[in-house]
Design a protein around this motif. Sequence first.
Motif, PDB file in Angstrom:
ATOM      1  N   TYR A 152       0.855  -1.187   0.000  1.00 41.82           N
ATOM      2  CA  TYR A 152       0.000   0.000   0.000  1.00 41.82           C
ATOM      3  C   TYR A 152       0.888   1.234   0.000  1.00 41.82           C
ATOM      4  O   TYR A 152       2.088   1.141   0.252  1.00 41.82           O
ATOM      5  CB  TYR A 152      -0.966   0.004   1.193  1.00 41.82           C
ATOM      6  CG  TYR A 152      -0.334   0.332   2.525  1.00 41.82           C
ATOM      7  CD1 TYR A 152      -0.490   1.590   3.091  1.00 41.82           C
ATOM      8  CD2 TYR A 152       0.413  -0.618   3.230  1.00 41.82           C
ATOM      9  CE1 TYR A 152       0.088   1.904   4.311  1.00 41.82           C
ATOM     10  CE2 TYR A 152       0.988  -0.318   4.448  1.00 41.82           C
ATOM     11  CZ  TYR A 152       0.824   0.942   4.983  1.00 41.82           C
ATOM     12  OH  TYR A 152       1.395   1.250   6.188  1.00 41.82           O
ATOM     13  N   LEU A 153       0.315   2.371  -0.314  1.00 46.16           N
ATOM     14  CA  LEU A 153       1.061   3.623  -0.299  1.00 46.16           C
ATOM     15  C   LEU A 153       0.966   4.247   1.087  1.00 46.16           C
ATOM     16  O   LEU A 153      -0.130   4.492   1.593  1.00 46.16           O
ATOM     17  CB  LEU A 153       0.530   4.591  -1.351  1.00 46.16           C
ATOM     18  CG  LEU A 153       0.725   4.142  -2.796  1.00 46.16           C
ATOM     19  CD1 LEU A 153       0.081   5.146  -3.751  1.00 46.16           C
ATOM     20  CD2 LEU A 153       2.196   3.958  -3.116  1.00 46.16           C
ATOM     21  N   LYS A 154       2.115   4.513   1.671  1.00 53.14           N
ATOM     22  CA  LYS A 154       2.200   5.059   3.024  1.00 53.14           C
ATOM     23  C   LYS A 154       2.734   6.480   2.954  1.00 53.14           C
ATOM     24  O   LYS A 154       3.783   6.733   2.376  1.00 53.14           O
ATOM     25  CB  LYS A 154       3.154   4.181   3.857  1.00 53.14           C
ATOM     26  CG  LYS A 154       3.547   4.740   5.198  1.00 53.14           C
ATOM     27  CD  LYS A 154       2.472   4.508   6.199  1.00 53.14           C
ATOM     28  CE  LYS A 154       2.934   4.961   7.591  1.00 53.14           C
ATOM     29  NZ  LYS A 154       1.821   5.116   8.488  1.00 53.14           N
ATOM     30  N   ARG A 155       1.994   7.414   3.522  1.00 54.08           N
ATOM     31  CA  ARG A 155       2.455   8.796   3.585  1.00 54.08           C
ATOM     32  C   ARG A 155       3.230   8.962   4.888  1.00 54.08           C
ATOM     33  O   ARG A 155       2.725   8.683   5.974  1.00 54.08           O
ATOM     34  CB  ARG A 155       1.295   9.782   3.540  1.00 54.08           C
ATOM     35  CG  ARG A 155       1.796  11.234   3.551  1.00 54.08           C
ATOM     36  CD  ARG A 155       0.706  12.229   3.259  1.00 54.08           C
ATOM     37  NE  ARG A 155       0.145  12.058   1.940  1.00 54.08           N
ATOM     38  CZ  ARG A 155       0.634  12.623   0.840  1.00 54.08           C
ATOM     39  NH1 ARG A 155       1.700  13.375   0.909  1.00 54.08           N
ATOM     40  NH2 ARG A 155       0.047  12.442  -0.312  1.00 54.08           N
ATOM     41  N   LEU A 156       4.464   9.426   4.758  1.00 53.89           N
ATOM     42  CA  LEU A 156       5.331   9.621   5.917  1.00 53.89           C
ATOM     43  C   LEU A 156       5.112  10.995   6.534  1.00 53.89           C
ATOM     44  O   LEU A 156       4.489  11.867   5.931  1.00 53.89           O
ATOM     45  CB  LEU A 156       6.790   9.447   5.495  1.00 53.89           C
ATOM     46  CG  LEU A 156       7.149   8.101   4.872  1.00 53.89           C
ATOM     47  CD1 LEU A 156       8.605   8.093   4.426  1.00 53.89           C
ATOM     48  CD2 LEU A 156       6.875   6.967   5.843  1.00 53.89           C
ATOM     49  N   ALA A 157       5.661  11.184   7.721  1.00 57.67           N
ATOM     50  CA  ALA A 157       5.492  12.453   8.438  1.00 57.67           C
ATOM     51  C   ALA A 157       6.043  13.635   7.648  1.00 57.67           C
ATOM     52  O   ALA A 157       5.543  14.752   7.769  1.00 57.67           O
ATOM     53  CB  ALA A 157       6.169  12.369   9.806  1.00 57.67           C
ATOM     54  N   ASP A 158       7.066  13.384   6.818  1.00 57.24           N
ATOM     55  CA  ASP A 158       7.657  14.476   6.026  1.00 57.24           C
ATOM     56  C   ASP A 158       6.934  14.675   4.688  1.00 57.24           C
ATOM     57  O   ASP A 158       7.448  15.327   3.797  1.00 57.24           O
ATOM     58  CB  ASP A 158       9.148  14.241   5.800  1.00 57.24           C
ATOM     59  CG  ASP A 158       9.439  12.996   4.973  1.00 57.24           C
ATOM     60  OD1 ASP A 158       8.485  12.345   4.476  1.00 57.24           O
ATOM     61  OD2 ASP A 158      10.631  12.666   4.821  1.00 57.24           O
ATOM     62  N   SER A 159       5.760  14.105   4.541  1.00 61.93           N
ATOM     63  CA  SER A 159       4.886  14.212   3.361  1.00 61.93           C
ATOM     64  C   SER A 159       5.326  13.385   2.161  1.00 61.93           C
ATOM     65  O   SER A 159       4.676  13.423   1.125  1.00 61.93           O
ATOM     66  CB  SER A 159       4.692  15.669   2.929  1.00 61.93           C
ATOM     67  OG  SER A 159       4.023  16.368   3.957  1.00 61.93           O
ATOM     68  N   ARG A 160       6.429  12.655   2.265  1.00 58.97           N
ATOM     69  CA  ARG A 160       6.808  11.740   1.182  1.00 58.97           C
ATOM     70  C   ARG A 160       5.859  10.548   1.217  1.00 58.97           C
ATOM     71  O   ARG A 160       5.322  10.190   2.259  1.00 58.97           O
ATOM     72  CB  ARG A 160       8.236  11.225   1.357  1.00 58.97           C
ATOM     73  CG  ARG A 160       9.307  12.234   1.038  1.00 58.97           C
ATOM     74  CD  ARG A 160      10.688  11.623   1.130  1.00 58.97           C
ATOM     75  NE  ARG A 160      10.880  11.034   2.450  1.00 58.97           N
ATOM     76  CZ  ARG A 160      11.532   9.884   2.678  1.00 58.97           C
ATOM     77  NH1 ARG A 160      12.065   9.208   1.704  1.00 58.97           N
ATOM     78  NH2 ARG A 160      11.655   9.420   3.909  1.00 58.97           N
ATOM     79  N   THR A 161       5.679   9.926   0.056  1.00 58.39           N
ATOM     80  CA  THR A 161       4.883   8.709  -0.042  1.00 58.39           C
ATOM     81  C   THR A 161       5.806   7.574  -0.452  1.00 58.39           C
ATOM     82  O   THR A 161       6.594   7.723  -1.385  1.00 58.39           O
ATOM     83  CB  THR A 161       3.759   8.868  -1.077  1.00 58.39           C
ATOM     84  OG1 THR A 161       2.915   9.950  -0.658  1.00 58.39           O
ATOM     85  CG2 THR A 161       2.917   7.611  -1.181  1.00 58.39           C
ATOM     86  N   VAL A 162       5.713   6.468   0.274  1.00 60.79           N
ATOM     87  CA  VAL A 162       6.515   5.292  -0.040  1.00 60.79           C
ATOM     88  C   VAL A 162       5.581   4.098  -0.221  1.00 60.79           C
ATOM     89  O   VAL A 162       4.449   4.094   0.257  1.00 60.79           O
ATOM     90  CB  VAL A 162       7.554   4.973   1.060  1.00 60.79           C
ATOM     91  CG1 VAL A 162       8.553   6.102   1.211  1.00 60.79           C
ATOM     92  CG2 VAL A 162       6.880   4.658   2.380  1.00 60.79           C
ATOM     93  N   THR A 163       6.081   3.098  -0.922  1.00 56.88           N
ATOM     94  CA  THR A 163       5.341   1.850  -1.039  1.00 56.88           C
ATOM     95  C   THR A 163       5.726   0.984   0.146  1.00 56.88           C
ATOM     96  O   THR A 163       6.894   0.639   0.317  1.00 56.88           O
ATOM     97  CB  THR A 163       5.693   1.125  -2.350  1.00 56.88           C
ATOM     98  OG1 THR A 163       5.345   1.972  -3.440  1.00 56.88           O
ATOM     99  CG2 THR A 163       4.931  -0.186  -2.460  1.00 56.88           C
ATOM    100  N   ALA A 164       4.764   0.660   0.977  1.00 59.07           N
ATOM    101  CA  ALA A 164       5.004  -0.224   2.116  1.00 59.07           C
ATOM    102  C   ALA A 164       4.658  -1.641   1.691  1.00 59.07           C
ATOM    103  O   ALA A 164       3.587  -1.888   1.141  1.00 59.07           O
ATOM    104  CB  ALA A 164       4.155   0.204   3.306  1.00 59.07           C
ATOM    105  N   SER A 165       5.592  -2.545   1.933  1.00 60.73           N
ATOM    106  CA  SER A 165       5.374  -3.968   1.671  1.00 60.73           C
ATOM    107  C   SER A 165       5.163  -4.644   3.018  1.00 60.73           C
ATOM    108  O   SER A 165       6.071  -4.673   3.846  1.00 60.73           O
ATOM    109  CB  SER A 165       6.593  -4.577   0.980  1.00 60.73           C
ATOM    110  OG  SER A 165       6.809  -3.941  -0.254  1.00 60.73           O
ATOM    111  N   VAL A 166       3.959  -5.163   3.231  1.00 58.59           N
ATOM    112  CA  VAL A 166       3.591  -5.714   4.529  1.00 58.59           C
ATOM    113  C   VAL A 166       3.621  -7.237   4.487  1.00 58.59           C
ATOM    114  O   VAL A 166       2.930  -7.858   3.685  1.00 58.59           O
ATOM    115  CB  VAL A 166       2.186  -5.239   4.966  1.00 58.59           C
ATOM    116  CG1 VAL A 166       1.864  -5.744   6.366  1.00 58.59           C
ATOM    117  CG2 VAL A 166       2.083  -3.725   4.891  1.00 58.59           C
ATOM    118  N   GLU A 167       4.437  -7.802   5.363  1.00 61.12           N
ATOM    119  CA  GLU A 167       4.489  -9.251   5.562  1.00 61.12           C
ATOM    120  C   GLU A 167       3.485  -9.558   6.666  1.00 61.12           C
ATOM    121  O   GLU A 167       3.641  -9.096   7.795  1.00 61.12           O
ATOM    122  CB  GLU A 167       5.902  -9.656   5.967  1.00 61.12           C
ATOM    123  CG  GLU A 167       6.078 -11.133   6.241  1.00 61.12           C
ATOM    124  CD  GLU A 167       7.515 -11.469   6.609  1.00 61.12           C
ATOM    125  OE1 GLU A 167       8.437 -11.166   5.808  1.00 61.12           O
ATOM    126  OE2 GLU A 167       7.708 -12.020   7.707  1.00 61.12           O
TER     127      GLU A 167
END
Length: 164
Positions: free
Chosen positions: A94-109
């Motif tokens: 899923y797409l995770k928005r970080l505290a610094d407003s960047r968006t990263v792809t989180a891969s969840v196991e």
Amino acid sequence: MGVQQTHPRRLALHTSTTFESLSAPQFGALCFRTMENGRPEILLITTRETHRWTIPKGWPIKGLKPHEVVEREAWEEAGIKGKAKKKPYGFYTYLKRLADSRTVTASVEVHALEVKEICLNFPETGQRTLIWLPPIEAALQVPEPQLKELLAGFMANEIGKIGS
């Protein structure tokens, strides 16, 4: 001057760097309990910022194995105590928005966690809403397609087959 590279070819050279810097591993707890009728129920919780339905999850923790992280996150976010399977049940992104407003792809196991105890007081008490639902109903509540599939296909009696 050498072979002229096309724009896609230049981008391809940086693909691994891009994905590594913009992806983030997480570990999630598929918390379940078996009702008297033998059917499973799955715990969903809301996120703190957007109040979307999801499962307890978190970042890697130095010194802890993934299934141990899952147990800790289930406790901190939902007051759940139980034993998580060491072998992953599945994965989703899923797409995770970080505290610094960047968006990263989180891969969840995702690890299945059979609930042994539900506590009313836990670290994030009052910050989230919790709900127990049958797998199909839980799947209808979450926005991520891969998580929907994991939840919809969950059968508690199949967990023994994936190992401890």
